[in-house]
Write a protein that holds these residues in place. Structure first.
Motif, PDB file in Angstrom:
ATOM      1  N   LEU A  83      39.791  36.574  41.397  1.00 30.37           N
ATOM      2  CA  LEU A  83      39.158  35.681  40.422  1.00 30.37           C
ATOM      3  C   LEU A  83      39.349  34.212  40.799  1.00 30.37           C
ATOM      4  CD1 LEU A  83      40.013  37.483  37.056  1.00 30.37           C
ATOM      5  CD2 LEU A  83      37.831  37.451  38.293  1.00 30.37           C
ATOM      6  N   LYS A  84      40.420  33.900  41.494  1.00 30.09           N
ATOM      7  CA  LYS A  84      40.624  32.529  41.967  1.00 30.09           C
ATOM      8  C   LYS A  84      39.582  32.195  43.032  1.00 30.09           C
ATOM      9  CE  LYS A  84      44.178  29.414  43.792  1.00 30.09           C
ATOM     10  NZ  LYS A  84      45.589  29.316  44.244  1.00 30.09           N
ATOM     11  N   HIS A  85      39.198  33.196  43.806  1.00 27.46           N
ATOM     12  CA  HIS A  85      38.197  33.013  44.850  1.00 27.46           C
ATOM     13  C   HIS A  85      36.783  33.064  44.293  1.00 27.46           C
ATOM     14  CE1 HIS A  85      35.494  34.416  48.096  1.00 27.46           C
ATOM     15  NE2 HIS A  85      36.253  33.679  48.898  1.00 27.46           N
ATOM     16  N   THR A  86      36.539  34.015  43.393  1.00 28.75           N
ATOM     17  CA  THR A  86      35.202  34.240  42.835  1.00 28.75           C
ATOM     18  C   THR A  86      35.308  34.270  41.314  1.00 28.75           C
ATOM     19  OG1 THR A  86      34.576  35.558  44.773  1.00 28.75           O
ATOM     20  CG2 THR A  86      33.211  35.792  42.798  1.00 28.75           C
ATOM     21  N   SER A  87      34.761  33.284  40.650  1.00 27.94           N
ATOM     22  CA  SER A  87      34.872  33.210  39.198  1.00 27.94           C
ATOM     23  C   SER A  87      33.989  34.263  38.534  1.00 27.94           C
ATOM     24  CB  SER A  87      34.458  31.816  38.702  1.00 27.94           C
ATOM     25  OG  SER A  87      33.109  31.559  39.043  1.00 27.94           O
ATOM     26  N   GLY A  88      34.443  34.748  37.413  1.00 28.95           N
ATOM     27  CA  GLY A  88      33.708  35.765  36.667  1.00 28.95           C
ATOM     28  C   GLY A  88      34.665  36.682  35.938  1.00 28.95           C
ATOM     29  N   THR A  89      34.240  37.908  35.695  1.00 24.76           N
ATOM     30  CA  THR A  89      35.044  38.909  35.005  1.00 24.76           C
ATOM     31  C   THR A  89      35.321  40.079  35.938  1.00 24.76           C
ATOM     32  OG1 THR A  89      34.016  38.346  32.879  1.00 24.76           O
ATOM     33  CG2 THR A  89      35.157  40.458  33.015  1.00 24.76           C
ATOM     34  N   VAL A 110      33.707  41.891  40.748  1.00 22.70           N
ATOM     35  CA  VAL A 110      33.654  40.767  39.809  1.00 22.70           C
ATOM     36  C   VAL A 110      32.213  40.558  39.353  1.00 22.70           C
ATOM     37  CG1 VAL A 110      34.090  38.303  39.487  1.00 22.70           C
ATOM     38  CG2 VAL A 110      35.635  39.675  40.924  1.00 22.70           C
ATOM     39  N   SER A 112      29.800  37.924  37.617  1.00 26.91           N
ATOM     40  CA  SER A 112      29.741  36.499  37.303  1.00 26.91           C
ATOM     41  C   SER A 112      28.878  36.253  36.073  1.00 26.91           C
ATOM     42  CB  SER A 112      29.166  35.721  38.489  1.00 26.91           C
ATOM     43  OG  SER A 112      27.801  36.061  38.677  1.00 26.91           O
ATOM     44  N   GLY A 113      28.867  35.008  35.628  1.00 21.39           N
ATOM     45  CA  GLY A 113      28.110  34.654  34.432  1.00 21.39           C
ATOM     46  C   GLY A 113      26.623  34.814  34.585  1.00 21.39           C
ATOM     47  N   THR A 153      41.896  42.177  29.373  1.00 24.88           N
ATOM     48  CA  THR A 153      41.225  42.073  30.661  1.00 24.88           C
ATOM     49  C   THR A 153      41.711  43.172  31.607  1.00 24.88           C
ATOM     50  OG1 THR A 153      42.906  40.610  31.613  1.00 24.88           O
ATOM     51  CG2 THR A 153      41.092  39.575  30.377  1.00 24.88           C
ATOM     52  N   GLU A 155      43.124  42.670  34.437  1.00 23.84           N
ATOM     53  CA  GLU A 155      44.448  42.257  34.897  1.00 23.84           C
ATOM     54  C   GLU A 155      45.524  42.640  33.893  1.00 23.84           C
ATOM     55  OE1 GLU A 155      46.773  38.126  36.245  1.00 23.84           O
ATOM     56  OE2 GLU A 155      44.619  38.116  35.786  1.00 23.84           O
TER      57      GLU A 155
END
Length: 220
Positions: A83-89, A110, A112-113, A153, A155
């Protein structure tokens, strides 16, 4: 008609010759090819097949246990790195083999929005992101519906079951009414356990459905 002619000829030959005539009766062209008798399987053959299936399951279990033992980066840490590399869920994380060479990596999916799916590979030895690639998924709407109103989540779900063993996978179960996170753990001895984590409360329950399916397969 052809069958009657053959039978009649054989019968006549037997009567005239006074001996025994043997013929192979075949069906006409309109009846397809002659049927072949199936060779019966012995109990020994079935026992060997059952043993082969059991050996295959043991090999898969050994592979999964080896994967779990080879990682220094836990599932929650792998998800955080992705998630630090690729934002999203993060929707799933799995300790798996790379397609080239069989190297063990974490695969984190992941969303993304903008509804773009990315599969992020994380090194289980140091947590370094090895790369990310786009994925095509057709269940985006179901995933978003399942996550709507959730407070746990992927995680957090992985952290919740970390005390049960080494977490080798966590995945969103978006089907049915009992939507939840599904996680798999491995004990030091290699035993596999499956868990469900409630999306809203974080409550953990053991998932026995896979074990029951395995028992049913063994009985068959």
């Amino acid at each position: 008609m052809k069958r009657n002619i053959v039978i009649a000829a054989v019968t006549a030959a037997a009567l005239i010759g006074g001996g025994t005539a043997t013929a192979l009766a075949t069906t006409g062209d309109d009846e397809g090819s002659a049927r072949q008798a199936a060779t019966p399987r012995s109990a020994g053959d079935e026992a060997r097949d059952d043993q082969d299936d059991a050996d295959d399951r043991d090999d898969r279990d050994d592979d999964d246990a080896a994967r779990a033992a080879s990682t220094d980066i836990s599932a929650p840490e792998a998800i955080a790195a992705a998630l630090k590399h690729t934002s999203g869920t993060a929707v799933s994380a799995e300790l798996d083999d790379e397609d080239d060479g069989g190297k063990v990596v974490w695969k984190v999916d992941v969303l993304s929005g903008d509804s773009t799916w990315r599969s992020v590979s994380v090194d289980p030895a140091g947590g370094k992101v090895l790369g990310a690639q786009s994925d095509d998924e057709d269940d985006t709407a179901r995933v978003r519906a399942a996550l709507k109103g959730s407070s746990v989540t992927a995680e957090e779900a992985a952290k919740a079951v970390a005390g049960k063993g080494v977490v080798t996978s966590v995945d969103l179960d978006e089907d049915g009414e009992d939507r939840s996170w599904e996680a798999e753990t491995r004990t030091p001895g290699g035993a596999e356990q499956d868990w469900k984590i409630d999306l809203k409360t974080g409550k953990i329950t053991q998932d026995r459905s896979d074990a029951q399916d395995d028992d049913t397969d063994d009985q068959d």
